[in-house]
Write an enzyme that holds these catalytic residues in place. Sequence first.
Site, PDB file in Angstrom:
ATOM      1  N   SER A 143      -5.213  -8.625  -6.436  1.00 20.06           N
ATOM      2  CA  SER A 143      -5.044  -7.486  -6.526  1.00 20.06           C
ATOM      3  C   SER A 143      -3.965  -7.710  -7.633  1.00 20.06           C
ATOM      4  O   SER A 143      -3.563  -9.258  -8.029  1.00 20.06           O
ATOM      5  CB  SER A 143      -4.046  -7.311  -5.265  1.00 20.06           C
ATOM      6  OG  SER A 143      -2.818  -6.650  -5.578  1.00 20.06           O
ATOM      7  N   TYR A 157       0.657 -10.737   1.514  1.00 20.42           N
ATOM      8  CA  TYR A 157       0.118 -10.663   0.583  1.00 20.42           C
ATOM      9  C   TYR A 157      -0.189 -10.367  -0.763  1.00 20.42           C
ATOM     10  O   TYR A 157      -0.722 -11.330  -1.111  1.00 20.42           O
ATOM     11  CB  TYR A 157       0.771  -8.713   0.588  1.00 20.42           C
ATOM     12  CG  TYR A 157      -0.618  -7.792  -0.203  1.00 20.42           C
ATOM     13  CD1 TYR A 157      -1.767  -7.620   0.366  1.00 20.42           C
ATOM     14  CD2 TYR A 157      -0.533  -7.574  -1.401  1.00 20.42           C
ATOM     15  CE1 TYR A 157      -2.281  -6.778   0.183  1.00 20.42           C
ATOM     16  CE2 TYR A 157      -1.350  -6.694  -1.781  1.00 20.42           C
ATOM     17  CZ  TYR A 157      -2.319  -6.557  -2.056  1.00 20.42           C
ATOM     18  OH  TYR A 157      -3.008  -5.438  -1.554  1.00 20.42           O
TER      19      TYR A 157
HETATM   20  N1  LIG Z   1      -4.661   1.160  -2.842  1.00 25.78           N
HETATM   21  C1  LIG Z   1      -3.741  -0.243  -3.581  1.00 25.78           C
HETATM   22  O1  LIG Z   1      -2.975   0.415  -4.277  1.00 25.78           O
HETATM   23  C2  LIG Z   1      -4.741  -1.546  -3.540  1.00 25.78           C
HETATM   24  C3  LIG Z   1      -4.301  -2.181  -4.943  1.00 25.78           C
HETATM   25  C4  LIG Z   1      -4.753  -3.549  -5.259  1.00 25.78           C
HETATM   26  C5  LIG Z   1      -5.163  -4.019  -3.691  1.00 25.78           C
HETATM   27  N2  LIG Z   1      -6.190  -3.267  -3.638  1.00 25.78           N
HETATM   28  C6  LIG Z   1      -6.622  -3.823  -2.236  1.00 25.78           C
HETATM   29  O2  LIG Z   1      -7.787  -3.069  -1.744  1.00 25.78           O
HETATM   30  C7  LIG Z   1      -8.245  -2.901  -1.176  1.00 25.78           C
HETATM   31  C8  LIG Z   1      -9.122  -1.825  -0.151  1.00 25.78           C
HETATM   32  O3  LIG Z   1      -7.528  -1.294   0.069  1.00 25.78           O
HETATM   33  P1  LIG Z   1      -8.134   0.202   0.238  1.00 25.78           P
HETATM   34  O4  LIG Z   1      -6.493   0.714  -0.518  1.00 25.78           O
HETATM   35  O5  LIG Z   1      -8.862   1.404  -0.385  1.00 25.78           O
HETATM   36  O6  LIG Z   1      -7.064   0.767   1.323  1.00 25.78           O
HETATM   37  P2  LIG Z   1      -7.833   1.473   2.776  1.00 25.78           P
HETATM   38  O7  LIG Z   1      -6.576   1.559   4.154  1.00 25.78           O
HETATM   39  O8  LIG Z   1      -8.010   2.959   2.388  1.00 25.78           O
HETATM   40  O9  LIG Z   1      -9.410   1.230   3.296  1.00 25.78           O
HETATM   41  C9  LIG Z   1      -9.227  -0.297   4.096  1.00 25.78           C
HETATM   42  C10 LIG Z   1     -10.101   0.020   5.215  1.00 25.78           C
HETATM   43  O10 LIG Z   1     -10.363  -1.424   6.121  1.00 25.78           O
HETATM   44  C11 LIG Z   1     -10.142  -1.090   7.241  1.00 25.78           C
HETATM   45  N3  LIG Z   1      -9.821  -2.493   7.766  1.00 25.78           N
HETATM   46  C12 LIG Z   1      -8.345  -2.661   7.885  1.00 25.78           C
HETATM   47  N4  LIG Z   1      -8.264  -3.560   8.844  1.00 25.78           N
HETATM   48  C13 LIG Z   1      -9.764  -4.332   8.961  1.00 25.78           C
HETATM   49  C14 LIG Z   1     -10.572  -5.259   9.649  1.00 25.78           C
HETATM   50  N5  LIG Z   1      -9.623  -6.584  10.252  1.00 25.78           N
HETATM   51  N6  LIG Z   1     -11.434  -5.509   9.526  1.00 25.78           N
HETATM   52  C15 LIG Z   1     -12.712  -4.698   8.862  1.00 25.78           C
HETATM   53  N7  LIG Z   1     -12.198  -3.429   8.191  1.00 25.78           N
HETATM   54  C16 LIG Z   1     -10.722  -3.491   8.496  1.00 25.78           C
HETATM   55  C17 LIG Z   1      -9.186   0.280   7.484  1.00 25.78           C
HETATM   56  O11 LIG Z   1     -10.348   0.488   8.529  1.00 25.78           O
HETATM   57  C18 LIG Z   1      -9.562   1.251   5.988  1.00 25.78           C
HETATM   58  O12 LIG Z   1     -10.614   2.003   6.575  1.00 25.78           O
HETATM   59  C19 LIG Z   1      -7.717  -4.213   0.027  1.00 25.78           C
HETATM   60  O13 LIG Z   1      -8.020  -5.607  -0.194  1.00 25.78           O
HETATM   61  C20 LIG Z   1      -6.691  -4.254  -0.608  1.00 25.78           C
HETATM   62  O14 LIG Z   1      -5.572  -5.320  -0.954  1.00 25.78           O
HETATM   63  C21 LIG Z   1      -5.732  -2.199  -2.991  1.00 25.78           C
END
Ligand SMILES: NC(=O)c1ccc[n+]([C@@H]2O[C@H](COP(=O)([O-])OP(=O)(O)OC[C@H]3O[C@@H](n4cnc5c(N)ncnc54)[C@H](O)[C@@H]3O)[C@@H](O)[C@H]2O)c1
Length: 270
Positions: A143, A157
């Site tokens: 991130s 985080y």
């Molecule tokens: N959305 C953003 O703005 C953003 C920014 C920077 C980084 N990220 C990173 O991107 C990645 C994906 O995030 P996203 O935004 O798509 O989130 P999201 O919540 O839409 O999807 C995440 C998925 O992970 C699943 N999950 C949660 N805990 C889990 C576990 N212990 N084991 C297996 N599955 C699990 C959830 O059920 C969900 O379906 C993460 O690592 C997040 O930190 C996201």
Amino acid sequence: MTQTIDGAVAVITGAGSGIGRATALELAGRGCRVVVTDIDAARAEAVAAEIEAAGGGAVGARCDVASDDDLAAVLDTTMASYGRVDIVMSNVGVIAKGLPLEIPLDAWSSIIDINLLGTVRVIRTFLPSLLDQGSGHLVTTGSTAGLFPYAFDRLPYAATKAAVVALTESLALYLRPKGIGVTCFCPAGVITNIVEQVREYGPSTPIQAPQVPLISAEEAGALVVQGIVDDQLLVLTDEVAATMVEDHARDRRAFLDSQLRYLEGQAQDR
Ligand SMILES: NC(=O)c1ccc[n+]([C@@H]2O[C@H](COP(=O)([O-])OP(=O)(O)OC[C@H]3O[C@@H](n4cnc5c(N)ncnc54)[C@H](O)[C@@H]3O)[C@@H](O)[C@H]2O)c1
């Protein structure tokens, strides 16, 4: 270097939603067969069904990245279904939010267990197959929170994302000479369901976001897949974030001062 992904077998964690789901759909659209995993089995199955309905190949499986047994079962499922694995994406990340001293130690442990050790578990489970083949591609999910400071309301985080970036870059030293590509996806803001993954501690505070434009999950998924095809080490989501990474690297103290001014400005606007 450009890699062909048509016909490859991909495994993605946390692929029932957001960036993982979008990457699964993008890979499937480009000829990959995808093992879609998520802690929420119904979500994983739904995304796999979506891929199959569009004419692609996919299997859905429940998998909690905090469980070695779940990940071992996903490896078994992948081998039973497709006989190989080529692309592995560790995508799960969750957030404990609160002022620095409000987040209890057990919340720190939980975030480290999922975000950092979850990534390590994925690597330990699938890397032996890639090493045996002498080919494949590993994607981790960092991130911008792990690349430069913009918030003090989610220290575990930021710390775990910085650790994911560091472990990915150091692992690339080992894997690239062995023919295995490595990419760390470091998005800024992506429109997903990530707020569902936030646990708040102490008094509620306004969320502190980086000053970069939001992109859609679909755009993020396309960037991840292009990063694999082009064998990019670090994939950012836009030029503003790229400039901030450069500014931070050039002068950390000046960067911190500019971020403090930004946070003060945000507080005054409220
Ligand atoms: N959305 C953003 O703005 C953003 C920014 C920077 C980084 N990220 C990173 O991107 C990645 C994906 O995030 P996203 O935004 O798509 O989130 P999201 O919540 O839409 O999807 C995440 C998925 O992970 C699943 N999950 C949660 N805990 C889990 C576990 N212990 N084991 C297996 N599955 C699990 C959830 O059920 C969900 O379906 C993460 O690592 C997040 O930190 C996201």
